[in-house]
Design a protein around this motif. Structure first.
Motif, PDB file in Angstrom:
ATOM      1  N   PRO A 108       0.828  -1.207   0.000  1.00 34.46           N
ATOM      2  CA  PRO A 108       0.000   0.000   0.000  1.00 34.46           C
ATOM      3  C   PRO A 108       0.861   1.256   0.000  1.00 34.46           C
ATOM      4  N   GLN A 109       0.444   2.276  -0.761  1.00 28.62           N
ATOM      5  CA  GLN A 109       1.266   3.469  -0.939  1.00 28.62           C
ATOM      6  C   GLN A 109       1.601   4.151   0.381  1.00 28.62           C
ATOM      7  N   ALA A 110       0.620   4.230   1.285  1.00 31.75           N
ATOM      8  CA  ALA A 110       0.886   4.879   2.574  1.00 31.75           C
ATOM      9  C   ALA A 110       1.993   4.169   3.332  1.00 31.75           C
ATOM     10  N   MET A 111       2.045   2.830   3.225  1.00 33.75           N
ATOM     11  CA  MET A 111       3.096   2.071   3.889  1.00 33.75           C
ATOM     12  C   MET A 111       4.421   2.232   3.164  1.00 33.75           C
ATOM     13  N   ARG A 112       4.371   2.345   1.844  1.00 35.84           N
ATOM     14  CA  ARG A 112       5.607   2.468   1.078  1.00 35.84           C
ATOM     15  C   ARG A 112       6.315   3.783   1.363  1.00 35.84           C
ATOM     16  N   GLU A 113       5.562   4.867   1.494  1.00 34.55           N
ATOM     17  CA  GLU A 113       6.200   6.173   1.645  1.00 34.55           C
ATOM     18  C   GLU A 113       6.868   6.322   3.008  1.00 34.55           C
ATOM     19  N   ALA A 114       6.145   6.044   4.064  1.00 38.22           N
ATOM     20  CA  ALA A 114       6.715   6.219   5.405  1.00 38.22           C
ATOM     21  C   ALA A 114       5.961   5.337   6.399  1.00 38.22           C
ATOM     22  N   CYS A 177      19.417  -1.164   7.978  1.00 36.32           N
ATOM     23  CA  CYS A 177      18.310  -2.096   8.161  1.00 36.32           C
ATOM     24  C   CYS A 177      17.644  -2.350   6.808  1.00 36.32           C
ATOM     25  N   PRO A 178      17.472  -3.602   6.385  1.00 36.03           N
ATOM     26  CA  PRO A 178      16.858  -3.877   5.075  1.00 36.03           C
ATOM     27  C   PRO A 178      15.402  -3.431   5.041  1.00 36.03           C
ATOM     28  N   ASP A 179      15.027  -2.711   4.002  1.00 36.49           N
ATOM     29  CA  ASP A 179      13.663  -2.207   3.846  1.00 36.49           C
ATOM     30  C   ASP A 179      12.907  -3.138   2.902  1.00 36.49           C
ATOM     31  N   TRP A 180      11.848  -3.803   3.417  1.00 33.64           N
ATOM     32  CA  TRP A 180      11.208  -4.845   2.626  1.00 33.64           C
ATOM     33  C   TRP A 180      10.371  -4.312   1.466  1.00 33.64           C
ATOM     34  N   SER A 181       9.948  -3.055   1.505  1.00 29.94           N
ATOM     35  CA  SER A 181       9.154  -2.545   0.382  1.00 29.94           C
ATOM     36  C   SER A 181      10.036  -1.952  -0.712  1.00 29.94           C
ATOM     37  N   ALA A 213       1.755   2.764   9.220  1.00 31.61           N
ATOM     38  CA  ALA A 213       1.954   3.845   8.252  1.00 31.61           C
ATOM     39  C   ALA A 213       2.007   5.183   8.984  1.00 31.61           C
ATOM     40  N   LEU A 214       2.841   6.087   8.494  1.00 34.70           N
ATOM     41  CA  LEU A 214       2.985   7.422   9.076  1.00 34.70           C
ATOM     42  C   LEU A 214       2.394   8.458   8.136  1.00 34.70           C
TER      43      LEU A 214
END
Length: 230
Positions: A108-114, A177-181, A213-214
């Protein structure tokens, strides 16, 4: 150590690709109807109902009724933390690729951004900050370990991060830290937590109820993207 049978039952629930896809679609804290989850997971309506029943019974999802409609969402933030940890572990366990792995477009875009990753910032904005810090010479690899440079210490102090206070914490000071998205690293450790705290104190980021999500303010997006922009 006593064996905890709940651990294996949760792992079994997420081992199915269809169920994992539905849980993944709810990582932004949203509540979605069964029909939408079926489309996202590529499952038939009857199969979706059976999988959702198992996820609810297993405590990973909860069901909400709105009139005649039934919606599903994550049972709590702990479930999101679990999926986040599994996704990060899966990424870290992957063999090194000779070519870059594309970012996850199904997130989801909200999760991808921050979003939060434990106690630090993750997502597109966090990956960008980490890359710029490395390019600007704030961070450097020393003997395979990430370290802060003298320039980095000065710039972080100017930014409002108390580096001496970060050093006094009894935990890892900083790490990639590896970012999964995004399939790239972001800043973790005590310094990563301090960066998130700064962004929240400045009003650039706000927590979302029931989601990792932030919320990013327009001014906050510009401010974060300006960090280490040299």
């Amino acid at each position: 150590m006593e064996y905890a049978p709940g651990f294996s039952s949760i792992a079994a629930l997420l081992a199915d690709a269809g169920r994992a896809s539905m849980v993944w679609a709810l990582m932004d804290g949203s509540a979605r109807p069964a029909g939408e989850l079926a489309l996202l997971a590529g499952l038939s309506p009857s199969s979706t109902s059976a999988h959702l029943a198992k996820l609810v019974e297993g405590g990973l999802l909860v069901q909400q009724r709105h009139g005649r409609n039934r919606y599903y969402r994550l049972a709590g933030p702990e479930v999101g933390q679990l999926v986040e940890a599994l996704a990060s572990a899966a990424l870290a366990a992957q063999p090194r690729q000779s070519r870059p792995v594309p970012a996850s477009r199904g997130t989801p875009q909200a999760m991808r951004e921050a979003r939060t990753c434990y106690d630090h910032l993750a997502g597109e904005l966090a990956v960008g900050v980490f890359a710029r810090m490395c390019a600007a010479g704030w961070l450097a690899q020393q003997d395979g370990t990430l370290a802060i440079t003298a320039t980095g210490e000065q710039r972080l102090q100017a930014l409002g991060i108390d580096w001496p206070q970060v050093q006094r914490q009894r935990r890892q000071r900083l790490c990639a830290c590896p970012d999964w998205s995004e399939r790239k690293p972001h800043l973790g450790g005590a310094l990563g937590a301090a960066l998130l705290a700064l962004c929240e104190a400045e009003g650039w980021l706000r927590r979302s109820q029931g989601s990792r999500a932030l919320q990013v303010s327009p001014g906050g997006r510009r401010a974060i993207m300006a960090i280490a922009q040299e």
